[in-house]
Write a protein that holds these residues in place. Structure first.
Motif, PDB file in Angstrom:
ATOM      1  N   ILE A  87      36.668  26.061  32.380  1.00  0.00           N
ATOM      2  CA  ILE A  87      36.851  26.777  33.272  1.00  0.00           C
ATOM      3  C   ILE A  87      38.340  27.584  34.239  1.00  0.00           C
ATOM      4  O   ILE A  87      39.273  26.365  34.363  1.00  0.00           O
ATOM      5  CB  ILE A  87      36.148  25.730  35.032  1.00  0.00           C
ATOM      6  CG1 ILE A  87      35.044  24.896  34.678  1.00  0.00           C
ATOM      7  CG2 ILE A  87      36.222  26.654  36.270  1.00  0.00           C
ATOM      8  CD1 ILE A  87      33.835  26.013  34.556  1.00  0.00           C
ATOM      9  N   LEU A  88      37.623  28.806  34.116  1.00  0.00           N
ATOM     10  CA  LEU A  88      39.390  29.291  34.252  1.00  0.00           C
ATOM     11  C   LEU A  88      39.386  30.417  35.734  1.00  0.00           C
ATOM     12  O   LEU A  88      38.350  30.846  35.885  1.00  0.00           O
ATOM     13  CB  LEU A  88      39.717  30.459  33.847  1.00  0.00           C
ATOM     14  CG  LEU A  88      39.316  29.869  31.577  1.00  0.00           C
ATOM     15  CD1 LEU A  88      38.772  29.749  31.571  1.00  0.00           C
ATOM     16  CD2 LEU A  88      41.435  30.339  31.193  1.00  0.00           C
ATOM     17  N   SER A  89      40.054  30.306  36.233  1.00  0.00           N
ATOM     18  CA  SER A  89      40.366  31.386  37.540  1.00  0.00           C
ATOM     19  C   SER A  89      41.502  31.341  38.301  1.00  0.00           C
ATOM     20  O   SER A  89      42.772  30.778  38.512  1.00  0.00           O
ATOM     21  CB  SER A  89      39.929  30.652  38.949  1.00  0.00           C
ATOM     22  OG  SER A  89      39.860  31.448  39.890  1.00  0.00           O
ATOM     23  N   HIS A  90      42.515  32.781  38.370  1.00  0.00           N
ATOM     24  CA  HIS A  90      43.433  32.836  38.408  1.00  0.00           C
ATOM     25  C   HIS A  90      44.686  32.240  38.413  1.00  0.00           C
ATOM     26  O   HIS A  90      45.304  31.683  38.894  1.00  0.00           O
ATOM     27  CB  HIS A  90      43.499  32.889  40.174  1.00  0.00           C
ATOM     28  CG  HIS A  90      42.473  33.725  41.186  1.00  0.00           C
ATOM     29  ND1 HIS A  90      42.618  34.670  41.602  1.00  0.00           N
ATOM     30  CD2 HIS A  90      41.030  33.359  41.259  1.00  0.00           C
ATOM     31  CE1 HIS A  90      42.533  35.294  42.289  1.00  0.00           C
ATOM     32  NE2 HIS A  90      41.052  34.182  42.231  1.00  0.00           N
ATOM     33  N   GLY A  91      44.532  32.708  36.831  1.00  0.00           N
ATOM     34  CA  GLY A  91      45.516  31.223  36.621  1.00  0.00           C
ATOM     35  C   GLY A  91      45.448  29.812  35.763  1.00  0.00           C
ATOM     36  O   GLY A  91      46.178  29.360  35.857  1.00  0.00           O
ATOM     37  N   ASN A  92      44.342  29.130  36.725  1.00  0.00           N
ATOM     38  CA  ASN A  92      44.391  28.116  36.844  1.00  0.00           C
ATOM     39  C   ASN A  92      42.964  27.061  36.073  1.00  0.00           C
ATOM     40  O   ASN A  92      42.678  28.564  35.189  1.00  0.00           O
ATOM     41  CB  ASN A  92      43.735  26.834  37.788  1.00  0.00           C
ATOM     42  CG  ASN A  92      45.424  27.389  39.015  1.00  0.00           C
ATOM     43  OD1 ASN A  92      46.430  27.863  38.350  1.00  0.00           O
ATOM     44  ND2 ASN A  92      44.845  26.758  39.947  1.00  0.00           N
ATOM     45  N   ARG A  93      43.058  26.056  35.554  1.00  0.00           N
ATOM     46  CA  ARG A  93      42.072  25.762  33.945  1.00  0.00           C
ATOM     47  C   ARG A  93      41.595  24.085  34.367  1.00  0.00           C
ATOM     48  O   ARG A  93      42.651  24.217  34.239  1.00  0.00           O
ATOM     49  CB  ARG A  93      42.007  26.386  32.734  1.00  0.00           C
ATOM     50  CG  ARG A  93      43.496  26.471  31.604  1.00  0.00           C
ATOM     51  CD  ARG A  93      43.407  26.902  31.047  1.00  0.00           C
ATOM     52  NE  ARG A  93      43.727  28.215  31.264  1.00  0.00           N
ATOM     53  CZ  ARG A  93      43.850  29.438  30.162  1.00  0.00           C
ATOM     54  NH1 ARG A  93      43.101  28.215  28.524  1.00  0.00           N
ATOM     55  NH2 ARG A  93      44.184  30.239  30.130  1.00  0.00           N
ATOM     56  N   GLU A  94      40.962  24.193  33.937  1.00  0.00           N
ATOM     57  CA  GLU A  94      40.329  22.940  33.659  1.00  0.00           C
ATOM     58  C   GLU A  94      38.863  23.057  32.384  1.00  0.00           C
ATOM     59  O   GLU A  94      38.468  23.732  32.734  1.00  0.00           O
ATOM     60  CB  GLU A  94      39.330  22.046  34.757  1.00  0.00           C
ATOM     61  CG  GLU A  94      40.675  21.582  36.630  1.00  0.00           C
ATOM     62  CD  GLU A  94      42.180  20.904  35.856  1.00  0.00           C
ATOM     63  OE1 GLU A  94      41.269  19.756  34.933  1.00  0.00           O
ATOM     64  OE2 GLU A  94      42.535  20.524  37.046  1.00  0.00           O
ATOM     65  N   VAL A  95      38.882  21.677  32.152  1.00  0.00           N
ATOM     66  CA  VAL A  95      37.800  21.423  30.653  1.00  0.00           C
ATOM     67  C   VAL A  95      36.850  20.667  31.295  1.00  0.00           C
ATOM     68  O   VAL A  95      36.986  19.206  31.761  1.00  0.00           O
ATOM     69  CB  VAL A  95      38.365  21.273  29.497  1.00  0.00           C
ATOM     70  CG1 VAL A  95      37.153  20.068  28.580  1.00  0.00           C
ATOM     71  CG2 VAL A  95      38.891  22.054  29.094  1.00  0.00           C
ATOM     72  N   LEU A  96      35.868  20.415  31.101  1.00  0.00           N
ATOM     73  CA  LEU A  96      34.589  19.803  32.159  1.00  0.00           C
ATOM     74  C   LEU A  96      33.968  19.530  30.573  1.00  0.00           C
ATOM     75  O   LEU A  96      33.253  20.446  30.132  1.00  0.00           O
ATOM     76  CB  LEU A  96      33.615  20.457  32.268  1.00  0.00           C
ATOM     77  CG  LEU A  96      33.726  21.735  33.827  1.00  0.00           C
ATOM     78  CD1 LEU A  96      32.432  21.999  34.788  1.00  0.00           C
ATOM     79  CD2 LEU A  96      34.491  20.203  34.548  1.00  0.00           C
ATOM     80  N   PRO A  97      33.903  17.991  29.898  1.00  0.00           N
ATOM     81  CA  PRO A  97      33.203  17.957  28.900  1.00  0.00           C
ATOM     82  C   PRO A  97      31.758  17.629  28.098  1.00  0.00           C
ATOM     83  O   PRO A  97      31.411  17.696  30.160  1.00  0.00           O
ATOM     84  CB  PRO A  97      34.152  16.091  28.613  1.00  0.00           C
ATOM     85  CG  PRO A  97      34.948  16.065  29.742  1.00  0.00           C
ATOM     86  CD  PRO A  97      34.452  17.428  30.921  1.00  0.00           C
ATOM     87  N   SER A  98      31.673  17.700  27.202  1.00  0.00           N
ATOM     88  CA  SER A  98      30.004  18.183  26.897  1.00  0.00           C
ATOM     89  C   SER A  98      29.048  16.766  27.860  1.00  0.00           C
ATOM     90  O   SER A  98      29.464  16.322  27.868  1.00  0.00           O
ATOM     91  CB  SER A  98      30.147  18.553  25.669  1.00  0.00           C
ATOM     92  OG  SER A  98      30.406  17.207  25.020  1.00  0.00           O
ATOM     93  N   SER A  99      28.043  17.224  27.917  1.00  0.00           N
ATOM     94  CA  SER A  99      27.065  15.555  28.677  1.00  0.00           C
ATOM     95  C   SER A  99      27.194  14.870  27.224  1.00  0.00           C
ATOM     96  O   SER A  99      27.076  15.345  25.900  1.00  0.00           O
ATOM     97  CB  SER A  99      25.831  16.300  28.006  1.00  0.00           C
ATOM     98  OG  SER A  99      25.916  17.895  29.360  1.00  0.00           O
ATOM     99  N   PRO A 100      26.812  13.853  27.462  1.00  0.00           N
ATOM    100  CA  PRO A 100      26.416  12.755  26.339  1.00  0.00           C
ATOM    101  C   PRO A 100      25.481  13.114  25.414  1.00  0.00           C
ATOM    102  O   PRO A 100      23.905  13.870  26.104  1.00  0.00           O
ATOM    103  CB  PRO A 100      25.610  11.509  27.450  1.00  0.00           C
ATOM    104  CG  PRO A 100      26.477  11.385  28.406  1.00  0.00           C
ATOM    105  CD  PRO A 100      26.196  12.765  28.524  1.00  0.00           C
ATOM    106  N   GLY A 101      25.543  13.242  24.279  1.00  0.00           N
ATOM    107  CA  GLY A 101      24.147  13.414  23.397  1.00  0.00           C
ATOM    108  C   GLY A 101      24.138  15.178  23.049  1.00  0.00           C
ATOM    109  O   GLY A 101      24.299  15.629  21.516  1.00  0.00           O
ATOM    110  N   GLY A 102      25.629  15.249  23.258  1.00  0.00           N
ATOM    111  CA  GLY A 102      26.279  17.096  22.521  1.00  0.00           C
ATOM    112  C   GLY A 102      25.715  18.294  23.523  1.00  0.00           C
ATOM    113  O   GLY A 102      24.451  18.214  23.694  1.00  0.00           O
TER     114      GLY A 102
END
Length: 578
Positions: A87-102
């Motif tokens: 997720i990116l917005s105005h220079g900040n970013r975070e990663v949300l890992p995928s769900s169990p099972g992929g």
């Protein structure tokens, strides 16, 4: 006998042969057979296929639902799996890992079909194997016209609903709308029908000169990259990237400009080719009136939101519609209770929350990525029909709405008391003297200006396609850019404005050229930040004098050299010199 139920031998028309239409046909026949009820199901495949073949994202729940409908999920579909969503917005970013099972990305484009087409094909095969018939006809309207008492028995037994398609008409006991979020039949389906609201979107396929796909890649969601774009989704396929931009006023030019910005910032590879592009619509909340006796809507025609990846919600609506039609399909109030209140209640609530969350995420600005993390920590599972947003198990749309609303309020309050300080990149490339960029889709004009500048010893890079410009300027800032107004994907004035709004490119000199020498065009160019406006055909002597700094951009060539510096004059550039 319950007269509100579909009896064995009932005829059902499904309008729309996509994922929802094929899924409902398979679910109806599967559930009907389990109850000893044999149905005659006809699927009307209407509309021309688009030029874009979107990929499909299959969550573990999607794969389970497909298997339950008798669809064999080919093992090769697992060849491409997402590590998560950034997720990116105005220079900040975070990663949300995928769900169990992929999260599986199903895609064969451009060598084969897109993922949605592949999944639809498997569903249609399962439905056909159980007796469904697919008909290539465009449906114009559905009429509730019970047969006259003196009509032949063969007519009376075929039901009260008449599906009008390309001049003909067939009778059915039930009719289902599964046309997606595009143009809806509206009152032509049944009086008072209120499908899901929609928002404008533009989708595209990006292809690279030397395709390569990193192991366990990321999908990306870039929030509010432009005032007219609420979000840009970048989903890596097998040999390309699928891009989707959405917003109330988004246009193809907006998507192209955001893609150039994404390449500049390293979100997509340099040198991409825009292989296909088209406008579309996305569902943006729940519909309000979805049922009538024997009639209902499923999938995106009924509900949805732009953060909804995967097919779980669509497949869930198909299974619930099938059960509701079999149990209470012929009686309006019973169908409303069985399908909408008891069946779709959570899904409709999620779609409303997802659509509202998009608005608050835009207001949250730089706090938006953190809002996703905060919402994710609140729970890891959604309701019975779906799950989280973006194909993940969490956050749920309701949790995201709560976090996004709080983040939006905090960002608004903080903006009242802080002075905006724009973050600068860690390293800003130094300007390369005597390097010039020419952007013009006219090959003769490019060649003439290239030869002119090279005759002075300058280095010139000419672009026939403007999509690579942002990347080039960010990595090798030129002395100046000669930019035509009329280009293939984005007009030059918007390009100039975009260059001037980013710290990496804002100091680059831009000269706008156009064969349309009108005052409003000149003024728009100057308002966009251009150094000067040059009418085409461009005068070589004047061009060289401007670029080499012998005259100021605002001083006309016809102005006498002894003119008083206090005098104010206007020239063909549209500038005023004092």
């Amino acid at each position: 006998m319950n007269v509100s139920r579909l009896a064995s031998g009932s005829r059902v028309a499904i309008i729309g042969g996509g994922i929802a239409g094929a899924g409902l046909a398979a679910s109806l026949l599967f559930n009907g057979r389990a109850r000893g009820c044999a149905l005659d199901v006809r699927v009307y495949e209407s509309g021309e296929p688009g030029t874009i073949a979107p990929p499909a994202v299959l969550t573990p729940e999607c794969r389970s639902r497909l298997a339950a409908l008798g669809c064999r999920v080919p093992p090769e579909w697992r060849a491409h799996e997402l590590r998560g969503v950034e997720i990116l917005s105005h220079g900040n970013r975070e990663v949300l890992p995928s769900s169990p099972g992929g999260l599986w990305v199903v895609d064969g484009w451009p060598q084969g079909q897109g993922g949605l087409a592949l999944v639809r094909e498997v569903l249609a095969g399962a439905a056909t194997a159980q007796g469904a018939r697919f008909i290539q006809r465009h449906v114009d309207r559905v009429e509730n016209q019970p047969a006259a008492p003196d009509a032949p028995a063969a007519v009376r037994k075929n039901g009260p609903l008449v599906v009008r398609a390309q001049g003909g008409g067939d009778r059915f006991h039930a009719a289902v709308l599964a046309t997606g979020a595009g143009p809806s039949l509206g009152d032509a389906f049944f009086p008072g029908f209120k499908p899901a609201p929609t928002v404008a979107a533009v989708q595209a396929r990006l292809r690279h000169a030397s395709p390569r796909l990193s192991v366990t890649p990321l999908a990306r969601l870039w929030l509010s990259p432009l005032p007219s774009v609420d979000g840009l989704l970048l989903l890596p396929g097998a040999h390309s990237v699928y891009a989707l931009a959405f917003g109330a006023t988004v246009t193809p030019a907006d998507l192209c400009q955001v893609l150039m910005m994404a390449a500049r910032d390293g979100l997509v590879e340099e040198g991409f080719e825009l292989a296909a592009l088209e406008t579309t619509r996305l569902p943006y909340g729940p519909g309000r009136t979805l049922v009538a006796p024997g009639q209902l809507a499923v999938g995106a025609a009924a509900f949805g939101h732009p953060l909804q990846l995967g097919l779980s919600e669509t497949l869930a609506s198909c299974s619930r519609a099938a059960v509701a039609l079999l149990d209470a399909g012929l009686e309006g109030s019973a169908l409303e209770r069985r399908y909408v209140r008891e069946g779709l209640g959570e899904l409709l609530e999620d779609s409303a929350a997802g659509a509202r969350a998009v608005t608050w995420l835009r207001r949250a600005g730089r706090r938006a990525p953190q809002a996703f993390l905060a919402a994710r920590s609140r729970g890891s599972s959604g309701g019975m029909g779906g799950g989280g947003v973006l194909g993940l198990s969490a956050p749920t749309p309701l949790a995201l709405l709560s976090s996004a609303r709080w983040a939006g309020v905090r960002e608004t309050m903080a903006s009242w008391v802080r002075t905006t300080v724009e973050p600068l990149p860690a390293t800003i490339p130094s300007l390369e003297p005597d390097l010039y960029y020419i952007v013009d889709d006219d090959a003769d004009a490019r060649e003439a200006m290239t030869q002119l500048l090279e005759s002075t010893g300058a280095r010139v890079v000419a672009f026939a396609d403007e999509l690579a410009l942002f990347c080039a300027v960010a990595r090798r800032p030129p002395t100046a850019i000669l930019l035509d107004v009329v280009l293939h994907w984005v007009d030059g004035l918007r390009l100039c404005e975009g260059l001037k709004q980013h710290p990496l490119t804002r100091d680059t000199r831009v000269f706008v050229m156009s064969g349309l020498n009108r005052p409003h065009v000149r003024q728009r160019a100057l308002d966009a930040g251009a150094e000067a406006f040059l009418p085409k055909p461009v005068e070589p002597e004047r061009l060289l004098r401007l670029l080499m700094g012998h005259i100021a951009a605002g001083v006309p060539t016809t102005q006498p050299h002894h003119a008083s510096p206090e005098s104010t004059v206007s020239d063909e550039t549209g500038r005023y010199a004092s």
